[in-house]
Design a protein around this motif. Structure first.
Motif, PDB file in Angstrom:
ATOM      1  N   GLY A  28       3.954  -3.097 -10.713  1.00  0.00           N
ATOM      2  CA  GLY A  28       4.064  -3.340 -11.946  1.00  0.00           C
ATOM      3  C   GLY A  28       5.299  -2.497 -12.530  1.00  0.00           C
ATOM      4  O   GLY A  28       5.477  -2.395 -13.909  1.00  0.00           O
ATOM      5  N   ARG A  29       6.245  -2.290 -11.744  1.00  0.00           N
ATOM      6  CA  ARG A  29       7.502  -1.614 -11.978  1.00  0.00           C
ATOM      7  C   ARG A  29       8.693  -2.012 -11.269  1.00  0.00           C
ATOM      8  O   ARG A  29       8.688  -2.052 -10.196  1.00  0.00           O
ATOM      9  N   GLU A  30       9.801  -2.259 -12.165  1.00  0.00           N
ATOM     10  CA  GLU A  30      11.111  -2.585 -11.442  1.00  0.00           C
ATOM     11  C   GLU A  30      12.098  -1.282 -11.691  1.00  0.00           C
ATOM     12  O   GLU A  30      11.699  -0.503 -12.706  1.00  0.00           O
ATOM     13  N   ALA A  73       0.828  -1.294   0.078  1.00  0.00           N
ATOM     14  CA  ALA A  73      -0.128  -0.160  -0.112  1.00  0.00           C
ATOM     15  C   ALA A  73       0.835   1.132   0.249  1.00  0.00           C
ATOM     16  O   ALA A  73       0.826   2.068  -0.887  1.00  0.00           O
ATOM     17  N   ALA A  74       1.931   1.303   0.761  1.00  0.00           N
ATOM     18  CA  ALA A  74       2.679   2.219   0.885  1.00  0.00           C
ATOM     19  C   ALA A  74       3.394   2.714  -0.498  1.00  0.00           C
ATOM     20  O   ALA A  74       3.863   3.666  -0.953  1.00  0.00           O
ATOM     21  N   ARG A  75       3.997   1.458  -1.087  1.00  0.00           N
ATOM     22  CA  ARG A  75       4.612   1.614  -2.487  1.00  0.00           C
ATOM     23  C   ARG A  75       3.623   2.035  -3.542  1.00  0.00           C
ATOM     24  O   ARG A  75       4.090   2.883  -4.376  1.00  0.00           O
ATOM     25  N   ARG A  76       2.408   1.659  -3.378  1.00  0.00           N
ATOM     26  CA  ARG A  76       1.659   2.084  -4.550  1.00  0.00           C
ATOM     27  C   ARG A  76       1.177   3.683  -4.451  1.00  0.00           C
ATOM     28  O   ARG A  76       1.409   4.207  -5.442  1.00  0.00           O
ATOM     29  N   ASP A  77       1.243   4.121  -3.168  1.00  0.00           N
ATOM     30  CA  ASP A  77       1.018   5.547  -2.780  1.00  0.00           C
ATOM     31  C   ASP A  77       2.289   6.259  -3.486  1.00  0.00           C
ATOM     32  O   ASP A  77       2.166   7.493  -4.176  1.00  0.00           O
ATOM     33  N   HIS A  78       3.490   5.766  -3.039  1.00  0.00           N
ATOM     34  CA  HIS A  78       4.760   6.451  -3.396  1.00  0.00           C
ATOM     35  C   HIS A  78       4.953   6.688  -4.816  1.00  0.00           C
ATOM     36  O   HIS A  78       5.374   7.401  -5.347  1.00  0.00           O
ATOM     37  N   LEU A  79       4.352   5.376  -5.385  1.00  0.00           N
ATOM     38  CA  LEU A  79       4.653   5.281  -7.050  1.00  0.00           C
ATOM     39  C   LEU A  79       3.699   6.330  -7.766  1.00  0.00           C
ATOM     40  O   LEU A  79       4.269   7.042  -8.605  1.00  0.00           O
ATOM     41  N   GLU A  80       2.475   6.378  -7.154  1.00  0.00           N
ATOM     42  CA  GLU A  80       1.594   7.313  -7.840  1.00  0.00           C
ATOM     43  C   GLU A  80       1.771   8.526  -7.706  1.00  0.00           C
ATOM     44  O   GLU A  80       1.851   9.618  -8.470  1.00  0.00           O
ATOM     45  N   ARG A  81       2.377   9.220  -6.370  1.00  0.00           N
ATOM     46  CA  ARG A  81       2.428  10.658  -6.166  1.00  0.00           C
ATOM     47  C   ARG A  81       4.108  10.961  -6.225  1.00  0.00           C
ATOM     48  O   ARG A  81       4.108  12.461  -6.327  1.00  0.00           O
ATOM     49  N   THR A  82       4.886  10.110  -6.323  1.00  0.00           N
ATOM     50  CA  THR A  82       6.166  10.688  -6.300  1.00  0.00           C
ATOM     51  C   THR A  82       6.986  10.066  -7.388  1.00  0.00           C
ATOM     52  O   THR A  82       7.564  10.896  -8.412  1.00  0.00           O
ATOM     53  N   LEU A  92       1.328  -9.704  -5.686  1.00  0.00           N
ATOM     54  CA  LEU A  92       0.945  -8.381  -5.358  1.00  0.00           C
ATOM     55  C   LEU A  92       1.744  -7.352  -6.061  1.00  0.00           C
ATOM     56  O   LEU A  92       1.214  -6.271  -6.484  1.00  0.00           O
ATOM     57  N   HIS A  93       3.075  -7.216  -6.160  1.00  0.00           N
ATOM     58  CA  HIS A  93       3.956  -6.482  -7.055  1.00  0.00           C
ATOM     59  C   HIS A  93       3.557  -6.355  -8.429  1.00  0.00           C
ATOM     60  O   HIS A  93       3.162  -5.297  -8.863  1.00  0.00           O
ATOM     61  N   ASP A  94       3.309  -7.479  -9.097  1.00  0.00           N
ATOM     62  CA  ASP A  94       2.676  -7.541 -10.340  1.00  0.00           C
ATOM     63  C   ASP A  94       1.297  -6.631 -10.605  1.00  0.00           C
ATOM     64  O   ASP A  94       1.311  -6.179 -11.711  1.00  0.00           O
TER      65      ASP A  94
END
Length: 208
Positions: free
Chosen positions: A127-129, A74-83, A121-123
């Motif tokens: 979806g980003r490496e 959840a934290a990573r998804r928010d980080h990915l979207e916003r930063t 969950l990552h996929d």
């Protein structure tokens, strides 16, 4: 200076010096004229920083490994979207202190046989490496002593003890083989300046 957007991550056991090296690389690239966003995980966005406090503070048994995977995702998804994605779309270099490889290790491998769940969950949600991952490799006992010597509030994982760090190091080295196309291993058992020089030597060709 114009350079292609790049997503660069630093990984390693606690106390390996990766956070210091991430900052040093960001400073060096900025001095060279690049636009750089330096960020971290868990964290890097307001929502993710709130989750960081939940997972890095408190009793070692506060969360199960399964719950941690959900929180970190959840934290990573928010980080990915916003930063991360906005910076990359703007052509900037993103340098991140930890990313999904840490979850593959801490929750997916070292605290249970949950690697498949982490990857699923990552996929599904990330979806980003990274384009490039720098593994700062260090003896686990040395790293654990350094980490405990910081005497901060975010010591929940350090409190699992040095045995976790030994499993983590072995796991990170295995990941470096699995993802050999993006991993580069840097010897962290040297002076901060020597490690920083080697990091820059690895990164500069990626920005050409």
């Amino acid at each position: 200076m114009t350079a292609p957007a790049r997503f660069i991550t630093f990984e390693g056991i606690d106390g390996s010096g990766k956070s210091t090296q991430a900052r040093r690389l960001a400073d060096a690239l900025r001095e060279a004229g690049h636009e750089v966003v330096l960020t971290r995980e868990p964290g890097g966005s307001p929502g993710a920083e709130e989750i960081r406090r939940l997972v890095l503070e408190g009793d070692p048994d506060r969360w199960s490994a399964e719950t941690e995977i959900l929180l970190f995702t959840a934290a990573r998804r928010d980080h990915l979207e916003r930063t991360i994605l906005p910076a990359l779309e703007a052509g900037k270099i993103v340098i991140c202190d930890r990313f999904a490889d840490s979850t593959r290790m801490y929750q997916g491998l070292s605290r249970g046989d949950l690697r498949a769940l982490v990857d699923q969950l990552h996929d599904l949600m990330i979806g980003r490496e990274p384009d490039l991952t720098l593994l700062i490799d260090l003896d686990p006992d040395t790293g654990h002593a350094r980490a405990k010597g910081r005497q901060g509030h975010e010591e929940r994982f350090e409190d699992f003890g040095p045995e976790l760090q030994r499993r983590m190091r072995a796991g990170f080295l295995a990941l470096a083989e699995e993802f050999a196309d993006r991993f580069r291993i840097v010897d962290g058992a040297r002076s901060e300046q020597d490690v920083a020089r080697d990091v820059l030597t690895v990164v500069e060709p990626e920005l050409a």
